[in-house]
Design an enzyme around this catalytic site. Structure first.
Site, PDB file in Angstrom:
ATOM      1  N   CYS A   9       0.816  -1.220   0.000  1.00 24.75           N
ATOM      2  CA  CYS A   9       0.000   0.000   0.000  1.00 24.75           C
ATOM      3  C   CYS A   9       0.855   1.277   0.000  1.00 24.75           C
ATOM      4  O   CYS A   9       0.364   2.350  -0.351  1.00 24.75           O
ATOM      5  CB  CYS A   9      -0.946   0.005   1.192  1.00 24.75           C
ATOM      6  SG  CYS A   9      -2.111  -1.369   1.145  1.00 24.75           S
ATOM      7  N   ASN A  60      -9.960  -0.139  -0.555  1.00 24.92           N
ATOM      8  CA  ASN A  60      -8.497  -0.051  -0.494  1.00 24.92           C
ATOM      9  C   ASN A  60      -7.916  -0.670  -1.760  1.00 24.92           C
ATOM     10  O   ASN A  60      -7.980  -1.878  -1.950  1.00 24.92           O
ATOM     11  CB  ASN A  60      -8.006  -0.796   0.757  1.00 24.92           C
ATOM     12  CG  ASN A  60      -6.512  -0.701   0.954  1.00 24.92           C
ATOM     13  OD1 ASN A  60      -5.784  -0.305   0.043  1.00 24.92           O
ATOM     14  ND2 ASN A  60      -6.047  -1.076   2.131  1.00 24.92           N
ATOM     15  N   HIS A  65      -3.342   7.519   1.469  1.00 23.84           N
ATOM     16  CA  HIS A  65      -3.712   6.156   1.082  1.00 23.84           C
ATOM     17  C   HIS A  65      -5.088   5.870   1.665  1.00 23.84           C
ATOM     18  O   HIS A  65      -5.387   6.227   2.803  1.00 23.84           O
ATOM     19  CB  HIS A  65      -2.674   5.166   1.620  1.00 23.84           C
ATOM     20  CG  HIS A  65      -3.110   3.748   1.520  1.00 23.84           C
ATOM     21  ND1 HIS A  65      -3.586   3.207   0.341  1.00 23.84           N
ATOM     22  CD2 HIS A  65      -3.168   2.747   2.437  1.00 23.84           C
ATOM     23  CE1 HIS A  65      -3.904   1.947   0.539  1.00 23.84           C
ATOM     24  NE2 HIS A  65      -3.669   1.638   1.810  1.00 23.84           N
TER      25      HIS A  65
HETATM   26  O1  UT7 Z   1      -3.727  -0.701   3.417  1.00 16.54           O
HETATM   27  C1  UT7 Z   1      -2.880  -1.372   4.277  1.00 16.54           C
HETATM   28  C2  UT7 Z   1      -3.149  -1.022   5.639  1.00 16.54           C
HETATM   29  N1  UT7 Z   1      -4.369  -1.609   6.105  1.00 16.54           N
HETATM   30  C3  UT7 Z   1      -5.078  -0.998   6.985  1.00 16.54           C
HETATM   31  O2  UT7 Z   1      -4.751   0.109   7.307  1.00 16.54           O
HETATM   32  C4  UT7 Z   1      -6.228  -1.693   7.639  1.00 16.54           C
HETATM   33  C5  UT7 Z   1      -6.193  -1.386   9.112  1.00 16.54           C
HETATM   34  N2  UT7 Z   1      -7.242  -1.988   9.890  1.00 16.54           N
HETATM   35  C6  UT7 Z   1      -8.541  -1.661   9.757  1.00 16.54           C
HETATM   36  O3  UT7 Z   1      -8.906  -0.906   8.900  1.00 16.54           O
HETATM   37  C7  UT7 Z   1      -9.526  -2.205  10.765  1.00 16.54           C
HETATM   38  O4  UT7 Z   1      -8.819  -2.861  11.799  1.00 16.54           O
HETATM   39  C8  UT7 Z   1     -10.556  -3.194  10.157  1.00 16.54           C
HETATM   40  C9  UT7 Z   1     -11.538  -2.424   9.273  1.00 16.54           C
HETATM   41  C10 UT7 Z   1      -9.830  -4.250   9.358  1.00 16.54           C
HETATM   42  C11 UT7 Z   1     -11.352  -3.867  11.258  1.00 16.54           C
HETATM   43  O5  UT7 Z   1     -11.949  -2.916  12.120  1.00 16.54           O
HETATM   44  P1  UT7 Z   1     -11.874  -3.138  13.704  1.00 16.54           P
HETATM   45  O6  UT7 Z   1     -12.676  -2.070  14.315  1.00 16.54           O
HETATM   46  O7  UT7 Z   1     -10.417  -3.180  14.059  1.00 16.54           O
HETATM   47  O8  UT7 Z   1     -12.597  -4.529  13.894  1.00 16.54           O
HETATM   48  P2  UT7 Z   1     -12.027  -5.860  14.538  1.00 16.54           P
HETATM   49  O9  UT7 Z   1     -11.029  -6.497  13.663  1.00 16.54           O
HETATM   50  O10 UT7 Z   1     -11.622  -5.555  15.932  1.00 16.54           O
HETATM   51  O11 UT7 Z   1     -13.323  -6.784  14.557  1.00 16.54           O
HETATM   52  C12 UT7 Z   1     -14.439  -6.444  15.342  1.00 16.54           C
HETATM   53  C13 UT7 Z   1     -15.524  -7.503  15.183  1.00 16.54           C
HETATM   54  C14 UT7 Z   1     -15.033  -8.927  15.384  1.00 16.54           C
HETATM   55  O12 UT7 Z   1     -16.060  -9.595  16.115  1.00 16.54           O
HETATM   56  P3  UT7 Z   1     -15.896  -9.870  17.697  1.00 16.54           P
HETATM   57  O13 UT7 Z   1     -14.667 -10.695  17.821  1.00 16.54           O
HETATM   58  O14 UT7 Z   1     -15.756  -8.506  18.309  1.00 16.54           O
HETATM   59  O15 UT7 Z   1     -17.172 -10.557  18.034  1.00 16.54           O
HETATM   60  C15 UT7 Z   1     -14.995  -9.519  14.003  1.00 16.54           C
HETATM   61  O16 UT7 Z   1     -15.221 -10.903  13.984  1.00 16.54           O
HETATM   62  O17 UT7 Z   1     -16.068  -7.457  13.841  1.00 16.54           O
HETATM   63  C16 UT7 Z   1     -16.113  -8.801  13.301  1.00 16.54           C
HETATM   64  N3  UT7 Z   1     -15.915  -8.706  11.865  1.00 16.54           N
HETATM   65  C17 UT7 Z   1     -16.923  -8.525  10.989  1.00 16.54           C
HETATM   66  N4  UT7 Z   1     -18.246  -8.441  11.149  1.00 16.54           N
HETATM   67  C18 UT7 Z   1     -18.997  -8.241  10.045  1.00 16.54           C
HETATM   68  C19 UT7 Z   1     -14.733  -8.711  11.193  1.00 16.54           C
HETATM   69  N5  UT7 Z   1     -14.978  -8.553   9.882  1.00 16.54           N
HETATM   70  C20 UT7 Z   1     -16.309  -8.431   9.720  1.00 16.54           C
HETATM   71  C21 UT7 Z   1     -17.146  -8.236   8.614  1.00 16.54           C
HETATM   72  N6  UT7 Z   1     -18.471  -8.138   8.817  1.00 16.54           N
HETATM   73  N7  UT7 Z   1     -16.663  -8.100   7.365  1.00 16.54           N
END
Ligand code: UT7
Length: 331
Positions: free
Chosen positions: A113, A288, A258
């Site tokens: 990225c 992304n 980005h």
């Molecule tokens: O470009 C390269 C760099 N990349 C990035 O910068 C990405 C950086 N990270 C992010 O953007 C965020 O961390 C995400 C968008 C990937 C995730 O957001 P988050 O607020 O950190 O969510 P999380 O990973 O902590 O997940 C929260 C919950 C989990 O459930 P529990 O364990 O709390 O019950 C996941 O299982 O959301 C659940 N979950 C989903 N639910 C519905 C994860 N993916 C999904 C989904 N739909 N697609």
């Protein structure tokens, strides 16, 4: 002093647009979750038989046209991509073939990225040291080809696309009235800043490759950890870029970040004290697109007239590696 001027830009998105609701028909997710966590509403996916080089080629021809530069004037093509058509040769050479260019040099840059910012640093340094005069810099990706559709935590976040700019060596211009004094007032790339920290290699990676599994593999990401590092690293890189040029946050006209997550972008904008109107945001429509996201965002804001000649633009990105970087450009 030689400076890299950006003569023009172009971009391309594949025709097929997939909304969150459409994705939710096959993935255990919802429009509400994707929007609230990332800011993404839709993404574009390349058609069957449409490759990274195809996307790159269209973006490149549009950038050349916008720049008023003929292919015969190019002496270097740099393509930032983590999703090349083939393991080798480089996608840059495929674009070179499509453009009918048989001289000069072409190669890929791989910083995921951060690829476009890394490519900007490479192209700018080639120009500044006199080894290239006119450079085509492309960011192009088909991340849809490396997503694991059973992993909802990653497959909803990415899209395909390409963007390109044409850069040319120019003598540093005299001061432009109203743009401050000296070096910073003229047009072109003011500085580039790149970093990496390989101790976080496993935080965002593809679990395949020619040397390991002999398969292409799928993207794996510890999203929460990447998010945490992104906020910290981007906050420090924007200061580094401004400090290197003796500029203040208030000097900036545009942030072209980005496009990984709206919450990360908001955090950087807040740190810079920039209001939303001065941040180019495309993550909602493009998701992304890795190395393509910055040139896609840049092109959209240039073509709709928001970014004007003389504006001071900060580009920044973070990605797998971990890699991160920034570039300051007077448009
Ligand atoms: O470009 C390269 C760099 N990349 C990035 O910068 C990405 C950086 N990270 C992010 O953007 C965020 O961390 C995400 C968008 C990937 C995730 O957001 P988050 O607020 O950190 O969510 P999380 O990973 O902590 O997940 C929260 C919950 C989990 O459930 P529990 O364990 O709390 O019950 C996941 O299982 O959301 C659940 N979950 C989903 N639910 C519905 C994860 N993916 C999904 C989904 N739909 N697609």
């Amino acid at each position: 002093m030689i400076r890299s001027e950006i003569l023009g830009c172009g971009s391309y998105l594949p025709e097929r647009c997939v909304t969150n609701d459409e994705l939710a028909k096959t993935v255990d997710t919802s429009d509400e979750w994707i929007r609230s966590r990332s800011g993404i509403a839709q993404r574009h996916f390349a058609a069957e038989g449409e490759y990274t080089s195809d996307l790159a080629y269209v973006a490149a021809t549009r950038a050349l046209e916008h720049a008023g530069v003929d292919v015969s004037e190019l002496d270097l093509i740099v393509c930032a991509t983590a999703t090349p058509d083939n393991t080798f040769p480089s996608t840059a050479t495929k674009v070179q073939q499509k453009l009918g260019m048989t001289k000069g040099a072409a190669f890929d840059v791989q910083a995921v990225c951060s690829g476009f910012v890394y490519g900007l640093a490479v192209a700018d340094n080639f120009i500044k040291c006199g080894q290239a005069k006119t450079v085509l810099l492309i960011g192009a990706e088909t991340f849809s080809r490396i997503l694991d559709w059973t992993d909802r935590s990653t497959c909803v976040l990415f899209g395909d696309g390409a963007g390109a700019i044409v850069m040319r060596a120019m003598e540093e211009q005299p001061e432009v009235p109203g743009n401050g004094a000296g070096h910073n007032s003229g047009r072109g790339v003011l500085s580039t800043h790149i970093h990496s920290d390989g101790s976080h290699y496993d935080m965002l990676y593809v679990d395949g490759g020619p040397s390991t599994t002999q398969t292409v593999g799928h993207l794996r990401m510890n999203g929460r950890e990447v998010f945490r590092h992104a906020v910290t690293n981007l906050a420090s890189i924007v200061d580094e870029a401004l400090d290197a040029n003796g500029l203040e946050r208030s000097d900036l006209d545009w942030l072209v970040p980005h496009q990984a997550n709206k919450r990360i972008i908001d955090s950087t904008a807040r740190k810079l004290g920039m209001n939303a109107d001065n941040v180019v945001l495309t993550v909602e429509k493009h998701a992304n697109t890795s190395a393509a996201s910055i040139p896609l965002a840049l092109d959209s804001a240039v073509k709709d007239g928001r970014i004007k000649r003389g504006d001071l633009i900060l580009l920044e990105a973070m990605g797998g590696g971990l890699t991160w970087g920034a570039g300051l450009v007077r448009w």
